[in-house]
Design an enzyme around this catalytic site. Structure first.
Site, mmCIF file in Angstrom:
data_model
loop_
_atom_site.group_PDB
_atom_site.id
_atom_site.type_symbol
_atom_site.label_atom_id
_atom_site.label_comp_id
_atom_site.label_asym_id
_atom_site.label_seq_id
_atom_site.Cartn_x
_atom_site.Cartn_y
_atom_site.Cartn_z
ATOM 1 N N LYS A 22 0.840 -1.205 0.000
ATOM 2 C CA LYS A 22 0.000 0.000 0.000
ATOM 3 C C LYS A 22 0.877 1.257 0.000
ATOM 4 C CE LYS A 22 -1.746 1.389 4.089
ATOM 5 N NZ LYS A 22 -1.397 2.761 4.501
ATOM 6 N N ASN A 23 1.905 1.256 0.851
ATOM 7 C CA ASN A 23 2.686 2.483 1.039
ATOM 8 C C ASN A 23 3.722 2.714 -0.049
ATOM 9 O OD1 ASN A 23 1.124 2.934 3.232
ATOM 10 N ND2 ASN A 23 2.678 2.387 4.754
ATOM 11 N N CYS A 116 -4.822 11.820 13.289
ATOM 12 C CA CYS A 116 -5.562 10.559 13.203
ATOM 13 C C CYS A 116 -5.385 9.878 14.565
ATOM 14 C CB CYS A 116 -5.016 9.691 12.075
ATOM 15 S SG CYS A 116 -3.417 9.000 12.439
ATOM 16 N N ARG A 121 0.201 14.009 13.372
ATOM 17 C CA ARG A 121 0.609 13.838 11.978
ATOM 18 C C ARG A 121 0.841 15.190 11.279
ATOM 19 N NH1 ARG A 121 -1.002 8.564 10.674
ATOM 20 N NH2 ARG A 121 0.569 8.559 9.038
ATOM 21 N N ASP A 304 4.969 0.143 12.219
ATOM 22 C CA ASP A 304 3.752 -0.513 11.703
ATOM 23 C C ASP A 304 3.674 -1.974 12.130
ATOM 24 O OD1 ASP A 304 3.695 1.272 8.510
ATOM 25 O OD2 ASP A 304 3.207 1.863 10.558
ATOM 26 N N ARG A 396 -8.542 -0.831 4.978
ATOM 27 C CA ARG A 396 -7.753 0.234 4.367
ATOM 28 C C ARG A 396 -6.392 -0.280 3.940
ATOM 29 N NH1 ARG A 396 -7.084 5.493 7.605
ATOM 30 N NH2 ARG A 396 -5.772 5.697 5.785
HETATM 31 C C1 EPZ Z 1 4.198 6.776 6.607
HETATM 32 O O1 EPZ Z 1 3.401 7.746 7.238
HETATM 33 C C2 EPZ Z 1 3.309 5.563 6.439
HETATM 34 N N1 EPZ Z 1 2.176 5.905 5.566
HETATM 35 C C3 EPZ Z 1 2.823 5.079 7.801
HETATM 36 O O2 EPZ Z 1 2.062 3.903 7.582
HETATM 37 C C4 EPZ Z 1 4.029 4.728 8.654
HETATM 38 O O3 EPZ Z 1 3.591 4.336 9.936
HETATM 39 C C5 EPZ Z 1 4.937 5.966 8.770
HETATM 40 O O4 EPZ Z 1 5.309 6.412 7.446
HETATM 41 C C6 EPZ Z 1 6.213 5.665 9.547
HETATM 42 O O5 EPZ Z 1 6.897 4.620 8.952
HETATM 43 C C7 EPZ Z 1 2.376 5.973 4.235
HETATM 44 O O6 EPZ Z 1 3.468 5.761 3.731
HETATM 45 C C8 EPZ Z 1 1.175 6.321 3.394
HETATM 46 P P1 EPZ Z 1 6.134 10.110 8.829
HETATM 47 P P2 EPZ Z 1 3.933 9.271 7.320
HETATM 48 O O7 EPZ Z 1 5.911 11.416 8.121
HETATM 49 O O8 EPZ Z 1 4.754 9.597 6.154
HETATM 50 C C9 EPZ Z 1 6.347 13.128 12.428
HETATM 51 C C10 EPZ Z 1 0.241 2.494 7.803
HETATM 52 O O9 EPZ Z 1 -0.107 1.840 8.765
HETATM 53 N N2 EPZ Z 1 6.319 14.180 11.396
HETATM 54 O O10 EPZ Z 1 7.341 9.318 8.508
HETATM 55 O O11 EPZ Z 1 2.752 10.132 7.631
HETATM 56 C C11 EPZ Z 1 5.034 12.369 12.485
HETATM 57 O O12 EPZ Z 1 4.099 13.042 13.302
HETATM 58 C C12 EPZ Z 1 0.685 3.928 7.972
HETATM 59 O O13 EPZ Z 1 0.307 2.062 6.626
HETATM 60 C C13 EPZ Z 1 6.479 15.520 11.793
HETATM 61 O O14 EPZ Z 1 6.616 15.816 12.990
HETATM 62 O O15 EPZ Z 1 4.856 9.184 8.596
HETATM 63 C C14 EPZ Z 1 5.458 11.041 13.071
HETATM 64 O O16 EPZ Z 1 5.520 11.153 14.479
HETATM 65 C C15 EPZ Z 1 0.420 4.395 9.360
HETATM 66 N N3 EPZ Z 1 6.451 16.492 10.839
HETATM 67 C C16 EPZ Z 1 6.865 10.828 12.502
HETATM 68 O O17 EPZ Z 1 7.304 12.127 12.070
HETATM 69 C C17 EPZ Z 1 6.292 16.203 9.501
HETATM 70 O O18 EPZ Z 1 6.290 17.143 8.675
HETATM 71 C C18 EPZ Z 1 6.938 9.892 11.311
HETATM 72 O O19 EPZ Z 1 6.003 10.386 10.389
HETATM 73 C C19 EPZ Z 1 6.141 14.851 9.123
HETATM 74 C C20 EPZ Z 1 6.162 13.862 10.075
#
Ligand code: EPZ
Length: 417
Positions: A22-23, A116, A121, A304, A396
């Site tokens: 998915k990702n 969420c 996020r 995850d 999802r």
């Molecule tokens: C991706 O989410 C994945 N989703 C998530 O999978 C996965 O858990 C996550 O990466 C971590 O591996 C997709 O790829 C569609 P991040 P993403 O930005 O990109 C903080 C699933 O179950 N952050 O790497 O949204 C954020 O709050 C989903 O398939 C900031 O602070 O995750 C988090 O604490 C759930 N500022 C951490 O970084 C920002 O601008 C990691 O977030 C961006 C992120």
């Protein structure tokens, strides 16, 4: 509203084929915005999130066909640069259209994804990076308004290795003038999968998989045919299922190298793991040893997989500490596992798990995608029946997973209520 019913106590045995990731599919589908023409993607999983991003692109003017895991898409007649709230609220990964819209249309209006269940996020890393590339960014009425006469290559340092932030900036930079160097980027396999597709389209990206990615802007790109990589989290979920139920599962069409940290932890719990070219064989053994885990960005232990591994530790023969270092609120599944008899105490970002002899089946509620999977795993080893509500969270991100578990010997079925 569907529910999933599980009768526990059946070891899982047999072979299973995992679906496409998915990702990886989501950013690759967003990348079709970068150029018109017909793309064809194979091994696309059948998931609600994939439906959501298709619906979003169709509303923008794309033509889409999806059958037998093959998706064809043409964004040649893209007429809109907006990702409205009704789409983004259903799937926050819709934010992935921001970078490619800016690169192609020089404008974008994308609803702020909002938080969420697992955390706030925020997306400031995405927005700061796009500003460095020359975009004008403003926030109004819950939307990101972005525009750019021209995007120009820049040196960008991310505060943290955000996955979709890295993807958004890569896609924004591929058509920018000059060189962009992204530092402290995410190293997940899905980043490399996107970079590979972008390079196939004519982009000039190097360094994906490392902490620094270099993108030399090009004048134009062209549509391609590509295959989505296997889903490493679905693979990991089946690996844990084998360890948990004491069965033996061969997981086919997976990419074993994407799961090294999880495999090492599972071996420490006592599971036997055999690597083959494109498959992994996992045999569970009892008793299960307690093992501490800290979730980290790739190649660390995947956040995850945290909920799924916690179920394994909840029936291990000792005491383990599971630290969630990526998201601020990713222990929602704990209260549901406690209702099934797990002995788990939370202190800040740490969950102290004391193994118990067995869990007991109960009605439980799914709260987020991976928590739903952990409740299925718990139901498979619990004494009695477990009824999982709100399985739309599961749909999802898992492609017909109850059918896959049923074929492995689980007593599991979906009912419509
Ligand atoms: C991706 O989410 C994945 N989703 C998530 O999978 C996965 O858990 C996550 O990466 C971590 O591996 C997709 O790829 C569609 P991040 P993403 O930005 O990109 C903080 C699933 O179950 N952050 O790497 O949204 C954020 O709050 C989903 O398939 C900031 O602070 O995750 C988090 O604490 C759930 N500022 C951490 O970084 C920002 O601008 C990691 O977030 C961006 C992120």
């Amino acid at each position: 509203m569907d529910q999933i019913l599980i009768n526990g106590g059946y070891p899982l045995n047999g072979e299973v084929t995992v679906s496409g990731a998915k990702n990886a599919a989501l950013p690759i589908i967003a990348a079709t915005i970068l150029t018109g023409g017909r793309f064809t993607f194979h091994n696309v999983p059948i998931l609600k999130d994939i439906e959501s991003i298709q619906a979003l692109l169709v509303d923008m003017g794309a033509e889409v066909e999806f059958s037998d895991n093959t998706l064809s898409i043409d964004t040649g007649n893209l007429s809109d640069f907006e990702a409205p709230y009704e789409h983004v609220r259903k799937m926050r990964a819709s934010i992935l259209v921001l970078g490619p819209l800016l690169a192609r249309m020089k404008r974008a209006r994308v609803s702020l994804p909002g938080g969420c269940a697992i955390g706030a996020r925020p997306i400031e890393q995405h927005l700061n990076g796009l500003s460095h590339l020359g975009a004008e960014i403003s926030l109004a009425h819950g939307y990101v308004e972005a525009s750019a006469q021209n995007l120009t290559g820049a040196e960008i340092y991310l505060d943290l290795p955000t996955v979709t932030g890295t993807e958004n900036l890569m896609m924004a930079a591929v058509l920018a003038e000059g060189r962009t160097v992204l530092h402290n980027v995410a190293r997940e396999p899905e980043i490399t999968a996107l970079a590979d597709v972008l390079n196939l389209m004519g982009a000039d990206i190097s360094g994906s998989g490392s902490s620094t990615i270099t993108i030399n802007g090009v004048k134009e790109l062209h549509p391609v045919t590509a295959t989505i990589i296997p889903d490493r989290i679905e693979t990991g979920t089946f690996m844990v299922a084998a360890a948990l139920t004491g069965g033996e599962i061969v997981i086919n069409t997976c990419e074993p190298t994407h799961l090294k940290e999880l495999a090492l932890k599972l071996e420490k719990t006592g599971a036997e793991i055999e690597y083959r070219d494109r498959s992994i064989r996992v045999r569970g053994s009892h008793p299960i040893n307690s093992v501490d885990v800290k979730t980290m960005p790739y190649p660390g232990f995947p956040t995850d997989m945290q909920a799924q591994f916690m179920v394994l530790m909840s029936v291990a023969n000792g005491f383990s500490v599971i630290s969630e270092n990526v998201f601020e609120n990713r222990f929602i599944h704990v209260s549901e596992l406690r209702r099934m008899g797990a002995d788990i105490t939370i202190s800040g970002s740490h969950a102290m798990v004391r193994g118990v002899p067995e869990l007991s089946g109960a009605p439980v509620m799914a709260t987020d995608l991976r928590a739903s999977a952990s409740l299925i795993l718990a139901g498979m080893i619990a004494r009695g029946t477990t009824r999982i509500n709100r399985v739309y969270h599961l749909d999802r991100g898992y492609d017909r997973i109850e059918k896959k578990f049923s074929r492995l010997g689980a007593s599991i079925k979906r009912i419509s209520v």
